[in-house]
Motif scaffolding. Structure first.
Motif, PDB file in Angstrom:
ATOM      1  N   THR A 142       0.830  -1.210   0.000  1.00 31.00           N
ATOM      2  CA  THR A 142       0.000   0.000   0.000  1.00 31.00           C
ATOM      3  C   THR A 142       0.859   1.253   0.000  1.00 31.00           C
ATOM      4  OG1 THR A 142      -1.763  -1.157   1.207  1.00 31.00           O
ATOM      5  CG2 THR A 142      -1.797   1.247   1.250  1.00 31.00           C
ATOM      6  N   LEU A 143       1.867   1.272   0.854  1.00 34.67           N
ATOM      7  CA  LEU A 143       2.748   2.442   0.940  1.00 34.67           C
ATOM      8  C   LEU A 143       3.673   2.544  -0.272  1.00 34.67           C
ATOM      9  CD1 LEU A 143       3.710   2.204   4.724  1.00 34.67           C
ATOM     10  CD2 LEU A 143       2.090   3.788   3.666  1.00 34.67           C
ATOM     11  N   ALA A 144       3.967   1.411  -0.903  1.00 35.20           N
ATOM     12  CA  ALA A 144       4.871   1.430  -2.055  1.00 35.20           C
ATOM     13  C   ALA A 144       4.201   2.012  -3.297  1.00 35.20           C
ATOM     14  CB  ALA A 144       5.364   0.018  -2.354  1.00 35.20           C
ATOM     15  N   ALA A 145       2.881   1.887  -3.413  1.00 36.43           N
ATOM     16  CA  ALA A 145       2.190   2.314  -4.638  1.00 36.43           C
ATOM     17  C   ALA A 145       2.454   3.782  -4.985  1.00 36.43           C
ATOM     18  CB  ALA A 145       0.694   2.032  -4.513  1.00 36.43           C
ATOM     19  N   PRO A 146       2.188   4.749  -4.077  1.00 31.11           N
ATOM     20  CA  PRO A 146       2.492   6.139  -4.437  1.00 31.11           C
ATOM     21  C   PRO A 146       3.977   6.412  -4.603  1.00 31.11           C
ATOM     22  CG  PRO A 146       1.796   5.984  -2.149  1.00 31.11           C
ATOM     23  CD  PRO A 146       1.550   4.645  -2.759  1.00 31.11           C
ATOM     24  N   LEU A 147       4.820   5.673  -3.862  1.00 27.36           N
ATOM     25  CA  LEU A 147       6.264   5.846  -4.019  1.00 27.36           C
ATOM     26  C   LEU A 147       6.717   5.423  -5.411  1.00 27.36           C
ATOM     27  CD1 LEU A 147       7.531   4.537  -0.560  1.00 27.36           C
ATOM     28  CD2 LEU A 147       7.873   6.851  -1.455  1.00 27.36           C
ATOM     29  N   ILE A 148       6.153   4.329  -5.915  1.00 25.84           N
ATOM     30  CA  ILE A 148       6.512   3.859  -7.257  1.00 25.84           C
ATOM     31  C   ILE A 148       6.058   4.858  -8.308  1.00 25.84           C
ATOM     32  CG2 ILE A 148       6.025   2.088  -8.991  1.00 25.84           C
ATOM     33  CD1 ILE A 148       5.833   0.079  -6.656  1.00 25.84           C
ATOM     34  N   ALA A 149       4.806   5.305  -8.209  1.00 30.04           N
ATOM     35  CA  ALA A 149       4.282   6.242  -9.206  1.00 30.04           C
ATOM     36  C   ALA A 149       5.064   7.555  -9.206  1.00 30.04           C
ATOM     37  CB  ALA A 149       2.796   6.507  -8.943  1.00 30.04           C
ATOM     38  N   ALA A 150       5.325   8.089  -8.019  1.00 34.63           N
ATOM     39  CA  ALA A 150       6.086   9.339  -7.939  1.00 34.63           C
ATOM     40  C   ALA A 150       7.542   9.127  -8.342  1.00 34.63           C
ATOM     41  CB  ALA A 150       6.010   9.908  -6.525  1.00 34.63           C
ATOM     42  N   GLY A 151       8.105   7.963  -7.989  1.00 36.15           N
ATOM     43  CA  GLY A 151       9.474   7.664  -8.398  1.00 36.15           C
ATOM     44  C   GLY A 151       9.599   7.598  -9.910  1.00 36.15           C
ATOM     45  N   LEU A 152       8.587   7.047 -10.561  1.00 37.41           N
ATOM     46  CA  LEU A 152       8.589   7.015 -12.032  1.00 37.41           C
ATOM     47  C   LEU A 152       8.566   8.417 -12.617  1.00 37.41           C
ATOM     48  CD1 LEU A 152       6.029   4.109 -12.577  1.00 37.41           C
ATOM     49  CD2 LEU A 152       8.468   4.026 -13.112  1.00 37.41           C
ATOM     50  N   LEU A 198     -10.890   3.786  -4.508  1.00 37.75           N
ATOM     51  CA  LEU A 198     -10.215   2.642  -5.105  1.00 37.75           C
ATOM     52  C   LEU A 198     -10.580   1.396  -4.304  1.00 37.75           C
ATOM     53  CD1 LEU A 198      -6.672   4.178  -5.733  1.00 37.75           C
ATOM     54  CD2 LEU A 198      -8.381   3.613  -7.451  1.00 37.75           C
ATOM     55  N   PRO A 199     -11.056   0.354  -4.961  1.00 37.33           N
ATOM     56  CA  PRO A 199     -11.487  -0.856  -4.244  1.00 37.33           C
ATOM     57  C   PRO A 199     -10.354  -1.472  -3.439  1.00 37.33           C
ATOM     58  CG  PRO A 199     -12.161  -0.926  -6.554  1.00 37.33           C
ATOM     59  CD  PRO A 199     -11.227   0.228  -6.421  1.00 37.33           C
ATOM     60  N   ARG A 200     -10.673  -1.920  -2.233  1.00 34.07           N
ATOM     61  CA  ARG A 200      -9.711  -2.625  -1.392  1.00 34.07           C
ATOM     62  C   ARG A 200      -9.884  -4.119  -1.590  1.00 34.07           C
ATOM     63  NH1 ARG A 200      -9.523   1.098   4.180  1.00 34.07           N
ATOM     64  NH2 ARG A 200      -8.513   2.882   3.156  1.00 34.07           N
ATOM     65  N   PHE A 201      -8.758  -4.816  -1.722  1.00 31.68           N
ATOM     66  CA  PHE A 201      -8.783  -6.217  -2.120  1.00 31.68           C
ATOM     67  C   PHE A 201      -9.158  -7.171  -0.990  1.00 31.68           C
ATOM     68  CE2 PHE A 201      -5.441  -4.683  -5.266  1.00 31.68           C
ATOM     69  CZ  PHE A 201      -6.375  -4.526  -6.279  1.00 31.68           C
ATOM     70  N   GLY A 253     -10.396  -4.336   6.744  1.00 33.77           N
ATOM     71  CA  GLY A 253      -9.324  -4.504   7.722  1.00 33.77           C
ATOM     72  C   GLY A 253      -7.942  -4.281   7.141  1.00 33.77           C
ATOM     73  N   PHE A 254      -7.850  -4.222   5.817  1.00 31.00           N
ATOM     74  CA  PHE A 254      -6.578  -4.015   5.123  1.00 31.00           C
ATOM     75  C   PHE A 254      -6.714  -2.803   4.206  1.00 31.00           C
ATOM     76  CE2 PHE A 254      -6.796  -8.424   6.251  1.00 31.00           C
ATOM     77  CZ  PHE A 254      -5.512  -8.769   6.623  1.00 31.00           C
ATOM     78  N   ARG A 255      -5.600  -2.076   4.020  1.00 27.99           N
ATOM     79  CA  ARG A 255      -5.647  -0.892   3.158  1.00 27.99           C
ATOM     80  C   ARG A 255      -5.206  -1.167   1.728  1.00 27.99           C
ATOM     81  NH1 ARG A 255      -3.006   4.398   5.026  1.00 27.99           N
ATOM     82  NH2 ARG A 255      -1.105   3.136   5.157  1.00 27.99           N
ATOM     83  N   LEU A 256      -4.729  -2.366   1.436  1.00 23.95           N
ATOM     84  CA  LEU A 256      -4.256  -2.669   0.088  1.00 23.95           C
ATOM     85  C   LEU A 256      -5.389  -2.478  -0.912  1.00 23.95           C
ATOM     86  CD1 LEU A 256      -1.955  -3.678  -1.705  1.00 23.95           C
ATOM     87  CD2 LEU A 256      -2.761  -6.016  -1.280  1.00 23.95           C
ATOM     88  N   ASN A 257      -5.143  -1.675  -1.942  1.00 22.11           N
ATOM     89  CA  ASN A 257      -6.201  -1.311  -2.867  1.00 22.11           C
ATOM     90  C   ASN A 257      -5.698  -1.329  -4.307  1.00 22.11           C
ATOM     91  OD1 ASN A 257      -5.144   1.551  -3.514  1.00 22.11           O
ATOM     92  ND2 ASN A 257      -5.305   1.593  -1.286  1.00 22.11           N
ATOM     93  N   LEU A 258      -6.548  -0.893  -5.203  1.00 21.63           N
ATOM     94  CA  LEU A 258      -6.247  -0.906  -6.630  1.00 21.63           C
ATOM     95  C   LEU A 258      -5.056  -0.020  -6.993  1.00 21.63           C
ATOM     96  CD1 LEU A 258      -7.265  -1.985  -9.405  1.00 21.63           C
ATOM     97  CD2 LEU A 258      -8.723   0.054  -9.544  1.00 21.63           C
TER      98      LEU A 258
END
Length: 416
Positions: free
Chosen positions: A116-126, A239-242, A246-251
């Motif tokens: 979850t925390l990696a998603a915005p880091l990856i997009a911004a890193g790109l 964004l749908p959560r998978f 109880g978990f924040r992991l999402n699309l």
């Protein structure tokens, strides 16, 4: 008498045409993009070693053993080992799997939080890495994230649209907001030669204070609240959560991976990407070959801004689901570190984003269980950048010859 050296070669950095930038920044970019996977790994290892030293000397129990170090050095070594192993063990369990959890879902929650925390880091890193490949330093990812979050968040809580359409429009608004903010930097660079580092940094402040102002207006402030916080994003735009609430992991994570695949395709399978890379390699040669350098600068910053806008969109529609003044969480600046660690490539940026997402997730548990200051994680991140930017230092410490590093570094070509 002429020796065939062009006038361009004799210009000082201040006289270089727009886009070529100061020699120091170009040298740093070339050192980063030209580094090897081996040196990257060694830089991470070295940062963790220095972090271990800081952990040791921030532990009061270890410091107490220094009072009788010469009499019983084994006490110091044992306490130091317990401190470092305990801290890094907690860091791992907070980032990957918690072996001390009571249930399976609790044990697996750390890895979902890392993703979850990696998603915005990856997009911004790109966003930063793509600009690197075109010879630009996109220091403005922070502002682009904010604008993306503002646009996506406003559409999310203020508009009333059907379920699927609402999410699609909110995503598009976030991408557009970031693209416009990045495009401003590109246009200024192309038309006036204004250095992108300066303009993007200034736009970071503009974006931050713009958000602070908007959160005081009736259109953005949550009803019944006087503090700067927006209404919740409508469920249709979230964004749908998978794995449930109880978990924040999402699309957002699959979207970040799709963005990485798109950047790879853009750079290596498209004409536009070839132009970006040609301009980044040598702007003067690209211009001589008929490539519009100015158009490339504008185009690459539009795309980079859109990628940073995607990071802001995942934050407001997936992770937080409302706007605050600190919605970006400094991710735009961490993105610079992610892009450097990833050597400016799509795959490398994904791996670096996962590492930094793990450090963010694991640092909380490390502090809770061992009392190790979470600031140690920030120090480790900073040290990684320092060592990556100084490959001769890493080579000398580990006694890696440049020629050997170069041959082993062929592996890193798969990243680029």
């Amino acid at each position: 008498m002429s020796t065939g050296t062009s006038a361009t070669d004799e210009r000082s950095p201040q006289q270089a045409p727009p886009g070529e930038g100061p020699a120091g920044l170009r040298g740093l970019r070339d050192a980063v993009l030209g580094g090897s996977a081996l040196l990257t790994l060694l830089a991470v290892v070295l940062a963790l070693v220095v972090g271990a030293v800081l952990i040791v000397f921030s532990d009061q129990e270890v410091l107490d053993t220094l009072g009788y170090l010469t009499a019983r050095p084994s006490d110091f070594l044992s306490a130091a080992w317990d401190s470092v192993s305990g801290a890094y063990s907690a860091l791992f369990q907070g980032a990957v799997v918690d072996l001390q959890a009571d249930t399976t879902s609790a044990a697996l929650r750390p890895i979902t939080e890392t993703l979850t925390l990696a998603a915005p880091l990856i997009a911004a890193g790109l966003a930063v890495a793509l600009a690197f490949r075109a010879g630009l330093f996109n220091i403005g990812a922070e502002g682009q994230i904010v604008l993306g979050a503002v646009c996506a968040g406003y559409v999310g809580f203020a508009w009333d649209l059907p379920v699927v359409l609402h999410l699609v429009v909110a995503l598009a608004a976030g991408l557009l907001g970031g693209a416009v903010w990045g495009g401003i930097v590109g246009v200024l660079k192309a038309r006036t030669g204004a250095h992108e580092v300066i303009t993007s940094i200034m736009l970071n402040y503009v974006a931050r204070f713009l958000l602070a102002y908007l959160l005081t207006t009736a259109a953005f402030q949550r009803p019944g609240r006087s503090d700067p916080i927006s209404p919740f994003v409508d469920g249709a735009a979230q964004l749908p959560r998978f794995l449930g609430e109880g978990f924040r992991l999402n699309l957002g994570f699959p979207l970040a991976l799709a963005a990485a695949a798109g950047v790879w395709w853009l750079l290596h399978r498209s004409t536009v990407g070839f132009r970006f890379r040609a301009v980044g390699a040598n702007a003067s040669a690209a211009r001589t070959a008929g490539i519009s350098v100015e158009r490339s600068y504008t185009g690459v910053m539009l795309v980079a801004g859109g990628l940073a806008g995607l990071a802001g969109t995942t934050l407001v529609l997936g992770n937080e689901r409302y706007l605050t003044g600190g919605i970006s969480g400094g991710i735009g600046f961490d993105a610079i570190t992610v892009a450097l660690l990833g050597r400016g490539s799509a795959l490398g940026t994904v791996l670096a984003g996962l590492l930094f997402g793990g450090l963010r997730a694991g640092g909380v548990l490390m502090q809770a269980r061992t009392g190790t200051p979470i600031d140690i994680v920030l120090v480790v991140q900073s040290l990684i950048v320092l060592f990556i930017a100084a490959p001769p230092l890493v080579r000398s410490i580990f006694r890696v010859r440049a020629a050997g590093a170069s041959s082993i570094g062929q592996v890193s070509k798969g990243w680029s």
